[in-house]
Design a protein around this motif. Structure first.
Motif, PDB file in Angstrom:
ATOM      1  N   ALA A   1      24.673 -45.230  24.511  1.00 24.82           N
ATOM      2  CA  ALA A   1      23.550 -45.082  25.407  1.00 24.82           C
ATOM      3  C   ALA A   1      23.596 -46.161  26.435  1.00 24.82           C
ATOM      4  O   ALA A   1      24.431 -47.017  26.398  1.00 24.82           O
ATOM      5  CB  ALA A   1      22.291 -45.219  24.614  1.00 24.82           C
TER       6      ALA A   1
ATOM      7  N   MET B   1      28.589 -40.573  31.161  1.00 23.83           N
ATOM      8  CA  MET B   1      27.173 -40.659  31.578  1.00 23.83           C
ATOM      9  C   MET B   1      26.397 -41.536  30.607  1.00 23.83           C
ATOM     10  O   MET B   1      25.397 -42.149  30.957  1.00 23.83           O
ATOM     11  CB  MET B   1      26.534 -39.267  31.566  1.00 23.83           C
ATOM     12  N   ALA B   2      26.848 -41.565  29.373  1.00 23.98           N
ATOM     13  CA  ALA B   2      26.089 -42.301  28.362  1.00 23.98           C
ATOM     14  C   ALA B   2      26.296 -43.798  28.503  1.00 23.98           C
ATOM     15  O   ALA B   2      25.503 -44.578  28.012  1.00 23.98           O
ATOM     16  CB  ALA B   2      26.536 -41.853  26.985  1.00 23.98           C
TER      17      ALA B   2
ATOM     18  N   LEU C   1      30.418 -36.537  29.521  1.00 27.94           N
ATOM     19  CA  LEU C   1      29.143 -36.897  28.897  1.00 27.94           C
ATOM     20  C   LEU C   1      29.180 -38.334  28.420  1.00 27.94           C
ATOM     21  O   LEU C   1      28.222 -39.083  28.551  1.00 27.94           O
ATOM     22  CB  LEU C   1      28.871 -35.976  27.707  1.00 27.94           C
ATOM     23  N   HIS C   2      30.324 -38.701  27.845  1.00 25.17           N
ATOM     24  CA  HIS C   2      30.432 -40.074  27.358  1.00 25.17           C
ATOM     25  C   HIS C   2      30.264 -41.047  28.512  1.00 25.17           C
ATOM     26  O   HIS C   2      29.591 -42.072  28.403  1.00 25.17           O
ATOM     27  CB  HIS C   2      31.789 -40.260  26.702  1.00 25.17           C
TER      28      HIS C   2
ATOM     29  N   ASP D   1      23.838 -32.372  24.498  1.00 27.54           N
ATOM     30  CA  ASP D   1      24.189 -33.706  24.979  1.00 27.54           C
ATOM     31  C   ASP D   1      23.876 -33.835  26.446  1.00 27.54           C
ATOM     32  O   ASP D   1      23.303 -34.813  26.908  1.00 27.54           O
ATOM     33  CB  ASP D   1      25.707 -33.911  24.851  1.00 27.54           C
TER      34      ASP D   1
ATOM     35  N   ARG E   1      21.551 -36.454  28.454  1.00 32.26           N
ATOM     36  CA  ARG E   1      22.064 -37.395  29.464  1.00 32.26           C
ATOM     37  C   ARG E   1      21.315 -37.212  30.777  1.00 32.26           C
ATOM     38  O   ARG E   1      20.964 -38.160  31.442  1.00 32.26           O
ATOM     39  CB  ARG E   1      23.548 -37.137  29.716  1.00 32.26           C
TER      40      ARG E   1
ATOM     41  N   GLN F   1      28.816 -39.760  21.259  1.00 37.63           N
ATOM     42  CA  GLN F   1      27.648 -39.163  21.841  1.00 37.63           C
ATOM     43  C   GLN F   1      26.459 -40.053  21.658  1.00 37.63           C
ATOM     44  O   GLN F   1      25.443 -39.887  22.282  1.00 37.63           O
ATOM     45  CB  GLN F   1      27.388 -37.795  21.288  1.00 37.63           C
TER      46      GLN F   1
ATOM     47  N   ARG G   1      17.886 -38.512  30.560  1.00 34.53           N
ATOM     48  CA  ARG G   1      17.934 -39.977  30.548  1.00 34.53           C
ATOM     49  C   ARG G   1      18.060 -40.479  31.983  1.00 34.53           C
ATOM     50  O   ARG G   1      17.385 -41.410  32.387  1.00 34.53           O
ATOM     51  CB  ARG G   1      19.145 -40.415  29.725  1.00 34.53           C
ATOM     52  N   SER G   2      18.922 -39.812  32.749  1.00 33.69           N
ATOM     53  CA  SER G   2      19.113 -40.254  34.135  1.00 33.69           C
ATOM     54  C   SER G   2      17.917 -39.875  34.989  1.00 33.69           C
ATOM     55  O   SER G   2      17.638 -40.527  35.992  1.00 33.69           O
ATOM     56  CB  SER G   2      20.375 -39.645  34.727  1.00 33.69           C
TER      57      SER G   2
END
Length: 2003
Positions: A1126, A1378-1379, A1375-1376, A1415, A1419, A1123, A1422-1423
């Motif tokens: 980044a 997306m990270a 999620l990963h 999370d 994400r 998680q 962040r996007s």
């Protein structure tokens, strides 16, 4: 035939995935957009930064609550595009379908085109096509003769060129004759010259040099027409006359010209030697750079360079042998030099008695010496111009040495270039491929000294006769220059008046193809009369001799010393040799040999080897059936022919290697013929099979042994492989085959008929050979791979045969033609047919001993021969169409089985002894079976493979040996490289009976029937496992996959080294399927993928061993843990906000409890058997390849099948699959391509050795500081992979990985670039861009495949019972992904899937996976701040829907609100290059959605959204501020501090910001402060925990932490607005748990320990221990006590405290409006220990100077109070003063240790000396001192490094008080030095010297005299006076002690010094005595009751309070 080989190029063996092919397949890829590659426009970005710096420094420009401004900003910003239909309610199925269509559109078809082939050395299965047999050339040199001019031009001059090797003493080329005479000069010879043939007018020649060396010379010899006088006289005019004097000497020249014309008329046919010179070739080649040059040539050279080196490489010698033979002299390469034009000006006159080659070699050797004798000779001056250059690849207008034209030859009238035949200096091993039959006759010397009569000017006439009559002279002697092509005779040059001349002539003769006993060379000797006398003839014969050409049927060559007959030889002399004394003949010198001559043959007809000759003669005799045969002196009758034949076969071994190689093709053909068609001798069939097999084996081994440089990587000798490939044909075996002409229907025009031709020989007269050859090429090789040679078939044939029709003569040696009709005419030769392959197999099976060993050594040869023979046989007998089962007889199959079985036995039994042989054998066997798959019954071949497999497996079972396993892998890889590998695996037959009644092809391939609905579950499982049905059905694929699973089995320790190898087998296969056009159709590809379904479960099994790519993120500065990953951004910093910070991923790891938080899904394989195994045993490269294979299967397999299988999997298996996909995401993450510079470098240098072993970049440090090196979630993954026991640096292999990671990250390195590794920087921009393009597409495609798979899993999961855990896993992978760094394209699909997932299972996020919700928010946010608009619009849409969903579930979206706010805080706090502008747009987009959302318009939802958005906007505004202060660490921390304070009411957010601060501190190595932040965090958590649950052992809130720091109380939740922890969305994070608390405390302890504050460590553990005790966690307690022991140990060792420096403190005051809200603020700064005043001063001055301008900042140098009015208002002033901690006397009782005195500090002091009149310093009696005591708002260390001063007080000391302090200090120093242990004499003496030895002013004595000499008048001072007096008393006492101590320490050398000190002491004591003893009487009166303070001292002093 065609059917089986149409696709051979598609087998992996012939379809290498080369760089060019890859490039081809990569055409048309779209450029993927990655945020990571979008660099901010650096210039404008920088300007903004500077502006920000210059702006006001105030924190509070806009008050935090200024909603108006915030709304204004937002209202004015623009939203991104809204997604259409986002708010429509559509059924989930429809959404899924739409998403899928979108996702599947425009996908890249071939995954492997995006993935580089593995870095392999040449892969085993690659079979290189051997070179076409062709004529041998060395390195070729083009010499052009441009002009030759002498000083005088009076006669024609003729020249010749040849190469000589001085070291070998050998002429290494034939002569090239040329002349450069003008037309009018040539006219002088008109009567003697017929018209010149064009071939003799050549002026340029191509020389070939196989063994270039420093000893090669180019020798030029000149001749002229014979004239009277010796050479010296004839050369004289050339040396005397100069061209410049031509006019002067006109008459003389005319006379000379006249003479020459007479000689030409009369003696024009004879020549005389004239002059010579030589050029040292290597000098030219090496210095070609410095000579004048022909630029045109030079230009053309550069274009040719490439082809040159290729040509050199391919010369059959092979490059290596060349290099080896040139004795390592690399400078001798002739390939790349620049063309040079040479001008030769000096010629040497030819000496008449020095004509022999011996003399020439002496001259040449002498020329290389500096003091050459030749230099002293008088030269003939002339000018010869030559051009020397490397020969072009295909020169035009070229004639061979046989005068044949070489294509291209556009026009026959053009002056040609001659190829000059080479006589190589050493043997060259190349088989003959052209017809050449030349003879060179070199007369050497003649001795007529003893001959009577006149014979002085002697010439030799040479003729080649085919009879004895003079008319039988044959026109076969080549002409020289400017003459006809061929002559009947040739004359040697005449040496004037010499009876024993030497000759240097070379006469070249074209031998007829067939010779008879009458052919001979006739030499006639003439005396030539040079003077014209009456009745003397021009030439007089003076002798005769001859050489018969054949002797016993063999060509006669070599040196001869012949007798010369005085008269014409008698009749039929030609059959005898002149050595035979013929009766009645007169001989010169009594029949002694007087004429030396050498005869050399260059012939592809005559072997010139007795053994070969005998063998060929016998075979020929059998063919022709001519007996008896004469061989040598023997006559062989038919009855002893058999023994002779056998002995001649055996004797072939004694033959020289060179002729064997030259006649290799013919020899092998004959041996094959004898095997196939055993001869009938005297009516008996003679079986020669065994003899031939033996000799073949030995010849093949000889070639291998001596020509070892000539082998490919499989150890195949190239001569032999090209023989099999191009030359070998089965001798036609059917005497009744129809004649060629009628057979055309079978084979096309001309047919193959019955005849077989050997390309080596002249053409047969039957019909054009090209047809046959053509045909033979198409079925040329066992490996059906001949990829066609570069030329068209026709050219190829010509190159093999030579394109002029050569003599067609049915002679024995010249043409071996067996044709059907010919066979029938033979008598006595029954065509007993044997099949070559059957015979070969039989002989091999029965062979034993050395023969068998020989055959094993070169097994490949016999295998390939056998296969080619089989194919020919099938072709000629039309069996290629017949069913395979009936093609071969039983016994042949048995032989093959036996052969394979014994060879497998050899491999198994001998692999340890002779590995090299076994490796070759193993490969040969594999290739053989691969070939057999094309022609034999597959079942049979599989049984052979199985037999091999069994033997190897049995051995492996007994002996775990990786070598053997590796051999088996090679074997498998080769067998599987078959072009029909897929078909062989029967991909179409399912493991279930087909549903349709008729299993037609179409129904079997269409998926509907294939997977009929009632496929039973068991069957599905079988397809995905290596079940028995699977392995039976898909035999080869089963073998490959079982190898993979065996080698990957973690218990199989020994096989560790084979991982890469086995993975590359699979990778290679899939890669070839991927690019195979036959499988391009998706349905077909799905069939192919079915063969590999078990791969999925194999990789799942191997998961714990795979390289952990999630970890290698750390190398890119990626927060550890899924998680925390980044998005890596461009250059300066990798961002990672890992919600590690927020979503409270507490380091459970560290807390070490074995369960994750109560909400986490059951971890998939926590307790698997390998839990204790080392993890990560795979290299990154192998793991990557394995994963790409997995993705290929997932991409291409049929989705329905996958779905069915997933349905059957258990939850833990599905979870494991998800973990695997998780790993794939990390593995194929895109690496930003801007980052090619090693970016972590600086950070790396500052790295602290303890925590940051792995991370290379600040972000990661921060992450780790806060979270330890492992985030909880990653901890789970890791623990589940069984790696808790790992050492910090990774397992043994893992650590190597870390060194190599860079290579596999920037992976697109093909083999060709291996050399390029070191010059990485040289790679061009285009290459880098291409690389980025490919990487981007690979990352996108890989992630899309993962997404596809996730979708299938979701569909599966929705019907299973335990869907929560699976969906949680799906979410985790999403999620990963997306990270990680993702392309815009992927992200929009990813967000679409995420939206669908949330809408299908809303409760999943909002109830079960709460941390995942956090999370997700992070994400999405962040996007939302991405620089790419499509990403932003999708992310905003997702975020909006998330809120809406949350709202719909509970009409309140507190959770999402909370998470989003926290995410933003986290983002803002940690991300360096976060752009608020983009985020503002996204916020606007969300607002817009809310406004347009009609359904919820009536609810509170829009308002809530607006609230949230505005709140976010506020945080953003703070961010902008933080950006401003990016460079000012103190200010930044202040700002963060303020933000954190603002969140006092929202514990989760406050926690987030405290952690952000901890991160910043860790970055700057402020460990104490970081620890404080963590303690505060823990206190905060404790406060809320105590409200939530009442547990005795937990801390009771902040109070418990007081001992650690007095500041902690500010965390107490006592204010009015405290939230209750039970509210929705509050304190829900992971930190607010017991485990979270433990984690924070562990961290704090670690940071304190790094800061050296071990006492605090103890305090922290005091809070922790009760918790662990309550949990009965002995293991943790053991660890803690271990750490405590360490801490206390360190305290003991460092008791004095100097070893641990805690910090230095400075008071810093800021004055000036420029400072904004810092103006007139004063702080105490804590700086690292031992910081000098100058350092901090320099730092602050530099920093603010940069901000306001250097001239605007001033540092105030003193520490006096600052008067603001006196300062320049336009400048900024900084006052910096060193301060020390201040303690009251009573405090000192508690502050005992060094640590006590440096911890919890709130008061500081500094002193300022002054006098009343304003000076700083004065005399003792006027020196005052001001002490300033500062009090700060918090105690140091605190969560920031500067703290405001809140209180100041001053104490002023009077001069006497100053004196008392000084004396007390001195006395203390003395006492310290005296009692120091161990004693330090130096220190003691220094202190003593300062006390006793001082006569300086202001020493102790002076102080006493000033203050004690009289009693003060002011009674207030009595006490001070008395105190000072007592001080002195103490002082003298201490001095005495010190002296005594010193006495005991010193050595004899210091005795005098000691005495001096003592004298001084007594003097001082005496002086002080009266002063000390005087008491003040008033003080000793009886004391009245006085109301005095406890501390009179303080009352007496003047005190001024300043508050």
């Amino acid at each position: 035939m065609a059917c089986s080989f149409r696709y051979h190029k598609l087998g992996t063996g012939f379809n290498p995935n080369t760089l060019d092919k890859q490039k081809e397949r990569q055409k048309g890829l779209p450029k993927q957009v990655f945020e990571a590659d979008e660099m901010p426009d650096s210039s404008s970005y920088q300007d903004d930064q500077d502006d920000l710096k210059r702006r006001s420094m105030s924190i509070d420009d806009t008050p935090r609550g200024s909603w108006a401004c915030s709304i204004f900003d937002l209202k004015n910003s623009l939203p991104d595009a809204l997604l259409p239909h986002l708010l429509d309610r559509a059924p989930n199925e429809e959404i899924d379908r739409h998403n899928e269509d979108q996702r599947k559109a425009n996908r890249h078809r071939e995954l492997f085109a995006l993935h580089p082939a593995l870095d392999e050395e040449e892969p085993v299965e690659r079979h290189c096509v051997p070179e076409v047999p062709k004529e041998h050339f060395g390195q070729r040199l083009l010499v052009k003769c441009l002009s030759l001019k002498f000083e005088i031009e009076i006669e024609p001059i003729f020249a010749s060129l040849a190469l000589y090797d001085v070291k070998e003493k050998k002429k290494i080329s034939e002569n090239f004759f040329f002349d450069l005479n003008s037309e009018q000069t040539k006219a002088m010879l008109r009567p003697h010259i017929q018209t010149a043939a064009i071939s003799t007018l050549a002026r340029s020649a191509i020389f070939s040099i196989t063994y270039p060396s420093q000893d090669v010379f180019l020798v030029i010899k000149l001749e002229k027409v014979l004239q009277q006088g010796d050479i010296g006289e004839c050369a004289e005019p050339y040396m005397v006359f100069k061209e410049s004097d031509a006019a002067k000497n006109k008459e003389k020249l005319e006379k000379l010209r006249g003479q020459s014309e007479q000689f030409c008329q009369r003696l024009g046919r004879y020549r005389m030697p004239f002059a010579w010179t030589a050029i040292h070739l290597m000098n030219i080649v090496n210095s070609a750079g410095s000579l004048e040059r022909d630029t045109e040539l030079e230009m053309s050279l550069s274009e040719r360079k490439g082809s040159w080196s290729e040509r050199r490489n391919s010369s059959i010698m092979g490059r290596r042998s060349l290099e080896r033979t040139t004795s390592g002299d690399e400078s001798c390469s002739l390939t790349g030099f620049r063309p040079a034009t040479l001008t030769i000006t000096n010629f040497f006159k030819q000496e008449g008695d020095r004509l022999s080659d011996e003399d020439l070699y002496k001259f040449l050797a002498d020329m290389r010496r500096p003091s050459s004798v030749l230099r002293r000779l008088r030269p003939i001056t002339a000018q010869l111009k030559l051009d020397i250059s490397p020969a072009p690849e295909n020169p035009h207008y070229c004639l061979t040495p046989d005068l044949l034209q070489v294509k291209p030859y556009p026009d026959s009238r053009v002056r040609p270039t001659r190829e000059i035949l080479e006589f190589p200096a050493r043997d060259v091993y190349v088989p003959n491929t052209i017809y050449r039959n030349l003879l060179y006759v070199n007369p050497q010397s003649l001795n007529f000294a003893n001959r009577q009569g006149s014979a002085r000017n002697i010439t030799v006439k040479v003729q080649f006769m085919n009879g004895e009559d003079p008319s039988n002279a044959m026109p076969v002697i080549f002409g020289k220059s400017s003459c006809a092509d061929f002559y009947k005779e040739a004359y040697t040059a005449v040496v004037y008046h010499n009876r024993s001349p030497d000759f240097h002539d070379e006469i070249k003769i074209k031998l007829p193809a067939s010779l008879s006993d009458h052919h001979h060379i006739l030499f006639t000797f003439y005396h030539v009369s040079c003077q014209q006398k009456q009745n003397t003839p021009l030439e007089t014969p003076v002798g005769y001799t001859w050489i018969p050409m054949l002797q016993n049927g063999r060509l006669r060559t070599g040196h001869f010393c012949l007798p010369v007959s005085l008269e014409k030889p008698p009749q039929s002399y030609s059959v005898l040799s002149p050595d035979v004394p013929l009766p009645g003949m007169k001989w010169v010198d009594n029949h002694r040999g007087v004429f030396n001559v050498e005869v050399v043959a260059v012939s592809t007809i005559h072997t010139q080897d007795q053994y070969l000759d005998k063998f060929f003669a016998l075979v020929h005799a059998l063919d022709e059936h001519m007996f008896p045969v004469r061989i040598g002196d023997m006559r062989i009758m038919e009855n002893n022919l058999e023994t002779e034949l056998k002995s001649s076969i055996a004797a072939l071994n004694s033959s020289q290697l060179e002729p064997i190689v030259r006649f290799l093709h013919l020899l092998l053909d004959k041996l094959v013929l004898l095997v196939v068609r055993p001869p009938v001798i005297a009516g008996q069939i003679v079986n020669l099979g065994q003899a031939c097999f033996e000799v073949m084996a030995s010849i093949v081994n000889r070639l291998h042994k001596y020509l070892d440089t000539n082998q490919d990587m499989h150890g195949r000798n190239s001569l032999l492989s090209s023989y099999i490939h191009y030359v070998f044909r089965l001798p036609s075996t059917d005497p009744n085959s129809p004649s060629p002409d009628t057979n055309s229907s079978l084979t096309g025009p001309g047919g193959l008929g019955g005849s077989v031709h050997y390309a080596t020989m002249a053409r047969s007269a039957v019909r054009p050979a090209s047809l046959n050859l053509n045909r033979s090429r198409s079925l040329s090789n066992s490996n059906p791979d001949i990829s066609g040679t570069p030329t068209s078939p026709d050219d190829e044939v010509r190159s093999i045969i030579g394109s002029k029709a050569m003599e067609r003569c049915g002679n024995r040696m010249s043409s071996h033609t067996e044709s059907a009709s010919f066979l029938q005419t033979l008598t006595g030769r029954l065509p007993t047919k044997k099949l070559f392959h059957e015979e070969l197999a039989l002989q091999w099976v029965v062979s034993s001993g050395s023969v068998r060993e020989g055959a094993l050594q070169q097994a490949w040869f016999f295998f390939e021969l056998m296969v080619k023979s089989i194919i020919h046989h099938l072709y000629f007998t039309d069996r290629l169409e017949s069913p395979r089962k009936n093609r071969f007889p039983e016994r042949f199959m048995d032989d093959i089985t036996a052969l394979v079985s014994t060879i497998a036995g050899d491999i198994v039994s001998r692999f340890q002894k002779d590995l090299e042989l076994v490796e070759r054998l193993n490969m040969s066997l594999a290739f053989f079976l691969n070939d057999l798959l094309s022609v034999m019954d597959r079942g049979f071949v599989f049984s052979l493979i199985r037999a091999y497999w069994k033997q190897v497996s049995t051995k492996l079972y007994a002996l775990q040996n990786p070598t053997l396993e590796s051999l088996r892998l090679d074997f498998l890889r080769i067998v599987c490289s078959h072009e029909h590998y897929v078909t062989l695996n029967l991909p179409c037959s399912l493991l279930t009976p087909p549903a349709s009644p008729s299993p037609s092809v179409s129904s079997a391939t269409s998926q509907s029937s294939g997977f009929s609905t009632h496929v039973q579950d068991q069957k599905i499982a079988n397809m995905f496992e290596l079940s028995v049905p699977f392995r039976e059905q898909h035999y080869l694929a089963g073998l490959v996959l079982s190898e993979l699973s065996v080698i990957l089995d973690p218990d199989n320790e020994g096989m560790f080294g084979l991982h890469k190898k086995v993975v590359s087998v699979v990778h290679n296969l899939l890669s070839s399927h991927d690019s195979d056009p036959r499988y391009a159709d998706p349905e077909v590809k799905a069939r192919v993928a079915m063969l590999y379904l078990p791969l999925i479960s194999i990789v799942m099994e191997a998961l714990p061993q795979l390289h952990d790519f999630t970890e290698s993120h750390n190398q890119w500065g990626r927060p550890g843990g899924p998680q925390g990953a980044a998005v890596g951004t461009s250059g300066e910093e990798t961002e990672g906000e890992g919600n590690s910070m927020i979503s409270q991923t507490v380091a459970m790891a560290i807390a070490g409890t074995s369960t994750a938080s109560p909400m986490s899904r059951p971890s998939s394989f926590l307790l698997n058997s390998q839990a204790s195994r080392q993890h990560g045993s795979f290299s990154a490269e192998s793991s990557r390849s394995l994963l790409i294979c997995l993705l290929w299967v997932l991409k291409n397999a049929d989705e329905l099948v996958l779905q069915k299988w997933f349905t059957d999997l258990s939850v833990s298996q599905l979870n494991r699959l998800l973990d695997l996909l998780y790993l794939c995401v990390s593995c194929f993450e895109y690496k930003a391509h801007v980052v090619f510079t090693m970016q972590g470098k600086k950070a790396f240098e500052r790295m602290n050795s303890l925590t940051f072993k792995k991370s290379k970049d600040m972000k990661a440090k921060l992450e780790e500081a806060i979270l330890g090196s492992i985030g909880a979630r990653q901890e789970m993954v890791r623990r589940s992979r069984g790696q808790l026991e790992r050492s910090p640096s990774g397992s043994a292999f893992g650590s190597q990985e870390n060194l190599r990671w860079r290579k596999d990250m920037t992976h697109w390195r093909q083999n060709s670039e291996k050399m390029d590794k070191s010059h990485r920087s040289v790679r061009t921009r285009a290459e880098l861009e291409h690389e980025a393009l490919i990487d981007g597409n690979l990352a996108t495609e890989a992630n899309l495949i993962i997404l596809d798979t996730l979708e299938i899993i979701v569909q599966t999961a929705s019907v299973t019972e335990s869907k929560e855990s699976i969906l949680g896993g799906v979410l985790k992978v999403l999620l990963h992904s997306m990270a990680c760094n993702q392309s815009a394209l992927y992200l929009q699909h990813c967000f679409a899937t995420q939206r669908a997932l949330v809408s299908k299972f809303p409760e999943l996020l909002f109830e079960e996976e709460t941390e995942q919700c956090a999370d997700l928010c992070l994400r999405l946010l962040r996007s939302c701040s991405s620089s790419i608009s499509t990403i932003r619009s999708h992310a905003s849409a997702s975020l909006y829907l998330l809120m809406r969903q949350n709202f719909e579930i509970g009409n309140n979206f507190a959770r999402v609100k909370m998470q989003v706010t926290m995410s933003l805080s986290s983002l803002v706090g940690t991300s360096q290059n976060f752009n608020e502008e983009f985020l503002r747009r996204s916020l606007k987009t969300i607002l817009t959605y809310a406004e347009e959302d009609l359904e919820l318009r009536e609810t509170t939802f829009p308002d809530q959204v607006q609230d949230l958005v505005f709140n976010l906007h506020m945080i953003l505004s703070d961010t902008v501020k933080m950006k401003e202060h990016q460079e000012d660490p103190e200010m930044l921390i202040d700002l963060m501090y303020r933000i954190a304070k603002g969140y006092q009411t929202s514990p989760d957010l406050r926690l987030t910001w405290l952690q952000n601060m901890a991160g910043k501190h860790s970055e700057r190595n402020n460990h104490a402060e970081a620890a404080q932040c963590l303690v505060h965090s823990a206190a905060l958590v404790a406060e809320y925990l105590s409200m939530l649950e009442d547990r005795k052992y937990l801390p009771v809130g902040c109070v418990t932490f007081q001992n650690i720091s007095s500041n902690v109380l500010e965390e107490s939740a006592v204010s009015d607005d405290v939230v209750s922890p039970d509210e929705e969305g509050i304190c829900s994070g992971k930190y607010f748990t017991e485990i979270g608390l433990v984690g924070l405390l562990e961290q704090a302890a670690a940071s304190f320990s790094m800061a050296g504050m071990y006492e605090a460590v103890n305090e922290v553990y005091k809070v922790l221990i009760p918790i662990h005790e309550a949990n009965r966690d002995a293991k943790k307690l053991a660890t803690i006590h271990g750490k405590l022991q360490e801490a206390f140990g360190k305290i003991v060792h460092q008791s004095t405290g100097w070893e641990r420096m805690f910090g230095t403190y400075f008071r810093v005051g800021f004055y000036g409006t420029k400072f904004g809200d810092l103006d007139e603020q004063e702080f105490v700064y804590k700086e690292p220990a031992i910081t000098k005043l100058a350092e901090i001063s320099h730092r602050l001055e530099g920093f603010y100077g940069e901000r306001f301008g250097e001239d605007q900042v001033e540092v105030i140098k003193d520490s006096n109070p600052v008067d603001k009015c006196k300062l320049d208002p336009n400048k900024a002033f900084i006052q910096i003063t060193y301060v020390e901690p201040y303690f009251d006397t009573y405090e000192m009782k508690d502050r005992i240790t060094y640590f006590d005195k440096n911890y919890n500090l709130r008061r500081f002091v500094y002193c300022t000396p002054f006098t009343l009149d304003g000076r700083a310093h004065g005399d003792l009696h006027e020196q005052f001192k001001r002490k300033t005591i500062l009090t700060t708002s918090h105690a140091f260390p605190y969560i920031k490094t500067r703290i405001n001063i809140i209180h100041k007080e001053e104490i002023i000391s009077t001069p006497i008080e100053v004196a008392i302090e000084d004396m007390q200090k001195k006395t203390q120093e003395l006492a310290f030095a005296t009692h120091q242990d161990p004693a330090d004499a130096k220190m003691l003496q220094m202190v003593l010297q300062g006390s006793v030895g001082t006569t300086v002013n202001q020493g102790p004595l002076e102080v006493a005299q000033v203050f004690l000499s009289e009693i003060p008048s002011d009674p207030k001072l009595y006490r001070h006076h008395n105190k000072l007096r007592l001080c002195f008393k103490d002082f003298t006492k201490r001095c005495e002690d010190a002296l005594r101590k010193n006495k005991s320490l010193i050595g004899p050398d210091q005795k005098e010094y000691q005495r001096e000190l003592e004298r001084n002491y007594h003097r001082l004591k005496e002086a002080l005595q009266p002063l000390i003893n005087r008491k003040i009487p008033q003080l000793y009166k009886p004391v009245l009751q006085v109301n005095s303070h406890r501390d009179s001292f303080s009352r007496m002093s003047l005190r001024k309070l300043d508050i």
